[in-house]
Design an enzyme around this catalytic site. Structure first.
Site, PDB file in Angstrom:
ATOM      1  CG  ASP A 297     -30.054 118.071 -33.153  1.00  0.00           C
ATOM      2  OD1 ASP A 297     -29.431 118.884 -33.858  1.00  0.00           O
ATOM      3  OD2 ASP A 297     -29.637 117.649 -32.059  1.00  0.00           O
ATOM      4  CG  ASP A 329     -22.859 120.489 -32.285  1.00  0.00           C
ATOM      5  OD1 ASP A 329     -22.234 119.464 -32.591  1.00  0.00           O
ATOM      6  OD2 ASP A 329     -23.758 120.499 -31.416  1.00  0.00           O
TER       7      ASP A 329
HETATM    8  C1  RNT Z   1     -26.271 117.472 -28.764  1.00  0.00           C
HETATM    9  C2  RNT Z   1     -25.638 118.810 -28.673  1.00  0.00           C
HETATM   10  C3  RNT Z   1     -24.173 118.829 -28.339  1.00  0.00           C
HETATM   11  C4  RNT Z   1     -23.366 117.824 -29.109  1.00  0.00           C
HETATM   12  C5  RNT Z   1     -21.878 117.969 -28.960  1.00  0.00           C
HETATM   13  C6  RNT Z   1     -21.135 116.777 -29.459  1.00  0.00           C
HETATM   14  O1  RNT Z   1     -27.519 117.484 -29.289  1.00  0.00           O
HETATM   15  O2  RNT Z   1     -25.864 119.532 -29.841  1.00  0.00           O
HETATM   16  O3  RNT Z   1     -23.674 120.116 -28.502  1.00  0.00           O
HETATM   17  O4  RNT Z   1     -23.669 117.855 -30.474  1.00  0.00           O
HETATM   18  O5  RNT Z   1     -21.567 118.290 -27.673  1.00  0.00           O
HETATM   19 ZN    ZN Z   2     -24.888 121.504 -29.935  1.00  0.00          ZN
END
Ligand code: RNT
Ligand code: ZN
Length: 421
Positions: A297, A329
């Site tokens: 991720d 995101d």
């Molecule tokens: C974390 C999530 C979340 C964040 C944001 C900053 O793994 O993807 O959405 O990236 O809230």
């Molecule tokens: Zn996210």
């Protein structure tokens, strides 16, 4: 590119797509209805404006890179966003996190934030004709360092975070009221453990109870709605994630809440594209977090790759845009941050344009008549149709730079503004 060329190419494209029964003017209208919630946190590597400014000790939110010029206050972030948005065609939203308030150099803990800390954003959104979305921030804070927030075994820690989320929900509803809009409030928590726990159930029961308590707070559903985001693993929560996808999907279905699918939050070969039609009939809605994971991720900038196209195709094919919400995101600190927004947003919009420019009826007919080579061959054929000419025209129509013309805008901004920060 000169305007004559754009028109000529557009006319050729119009004819080419017409041969497949596609009216590109209708498609352009549909693309105009696609609105992306642009992640403010790309502008400063998810640091926010709290005092003191805390970093995540666990690394689940990890922006790598040290490119010059990150925004250090609201004024800078708003200016950066304004510049980036001017290079993205269409009308979009800005996605805020609770750590991006106007805290006036004061130390205001997360359980104390109020609407007044976001008034600057609301006024700005009104001026810029933008809508806003909101996120509780349950990471980068000493009370998250143990690895547990809403599912912590400590009643005080849980109480603190429940209060935070309730404040954020209230803020969301108030933003919605002032902007006459429905704000999406998303909850993602970092809860989990590095190594194998023995009490998974205990933490999940606590998360369930905390969420139940949070949602006893009734707010005007015309102005806000909640979304829950699960995850497979994080850096520091490799062995166990309390809020897994299974947990939240079950909770979201049971409690009629939107589920968030982040494209970086699943096994590398698992695609969120396939999940859309599988769960949409059962959930209140789906919020997509468009991201690009490389091996994990990693939150790279989305590009026009197969994965993104497949997601857009599925969104288009299920034909329920009122139940699907689109958000970006990612956070890349190794590159000009404004360019990151522009590339991510433009690529996502391209994926939707590409998906809208498909002869759905014809493809369906092939499929239902077992004409499988024709279905595959037509999908291949579509890849080389003049989709770029339609995209150029779309940018021209929306008065944003065409092709690579936007580079110089970012280069000038970097030279005149970012370098001086
Ligand atoms: C974390 C999530 C979340 C964040 C944001 C900053 O793994 O993807 O959405 O990236 O809230
Ligand atoms: Zn996210």
């Amino acid at each position: 590119m000169n305007i004559g060329q754009i028109h000529n190419s557009y006319e050729i494209a119009e004819e080419r797509y017409n041969q497949f029964g596609i009216n590109i003017n209708d498609v352009i209208e549909q693309l105009e209805n696609i609105s992306l919630s642009i992640n403010c946190w790309q502008g400063d590597d998810v640091r926010g404006f709290e005092v003191p400014n805390l970093e995540s000790v666990r690394g689940d939110i990890l922006a790598t890179g040290n490119y010059i010029g990150k925004a250090t206050n609201i004024t800078e972030l708003q200016a950066d966003l304004k510049m980036a948005i001017s290079l993205i065609p269409g009308s979009h939203r800005i996605n805020l996190h609770a750590i991006y308030g106007d805290f006036e150099e004061k130390s205001i803990d997360r359980d104390k934030i109020e609407i007044k800390h976001f008034q600057k954003w609301i006024e700005w959104a009104k001026r810029e004709n933008l809508k806003l979305d909101f996120n509780s921030t349950l990471f980068s804070h000493p009370k998250a360092d143990s690895g547990f927030t809403l599912s912590s075994k400590s009643p005080e820690i849980r109480k603190f975070w429940i209060t935070h989320v309730q404040n954020c929900r209230e803020i969301s509803a108030k933003i919605g009221k002032q902007l006459n809009d429905k704000v999406i409030h998303n909850i993602w928590i970092p809860d989990g453990s590095k190594d194998i726990p023995v009490d998974r159930l205990g933490h999940r029961k606590l998360l369930n109870d905390s969420l139940d308590e949070i949602f006893t707070q009734k707010l005007n559903s015309n102005f806000m709605q909640d979304a829950l985001e699960g995850k497979l693993f994080g850096i520091g929560s490799e062995a166990f994630v309390v809020g897994s996808y299974d947990f939240y999907l079950s909770y979201a279905i049971k409690n009629n809440i939107i589920i968030t699918l982040d494209s970086g939050h699943f096994h590398p070969t698992e695609s969120i594209a396939d999940k859309i039609s599988a769960i949409l009939p059962f959930v209140k809605g789906i919020l997509l977090h468009i991201s690009r994971g490389i091996h994990w991720d990693s939150d790279h900038i989305p590009i026009l790759n197969d994965e993104l196209i497949q997601i857009a195709e599925e969104v288009v094919r299920v034909r329920e845009m009122n139940k699907i919400f689109l958000a970006l995101d990612f956070f890349d600190a190794s590159i000009n941050r404004l360019a990151a927004w522009v590339i991510g947003a433009r690529s996502t919009l391209k994926s939707f344009l590409y998906s809208l420019l498909q002869p759905w009826e014809l493809l369906l007919e092939y499929e239902e008549q077992d004409k499988h080579f024709q279905r595959l061959a037509l999908l291949e054929e579509l890849k080389t149709l003049p989709f770029g000419s339609v995209w150029d025209y779309y940018c021209y129509k929306h008065d944003v730079p065409i092709g690579t013309e936007w580079f110089s805008h970012i280069e000038d901004y970097e030279k005149n503004i970012l370098k001086k920060r």
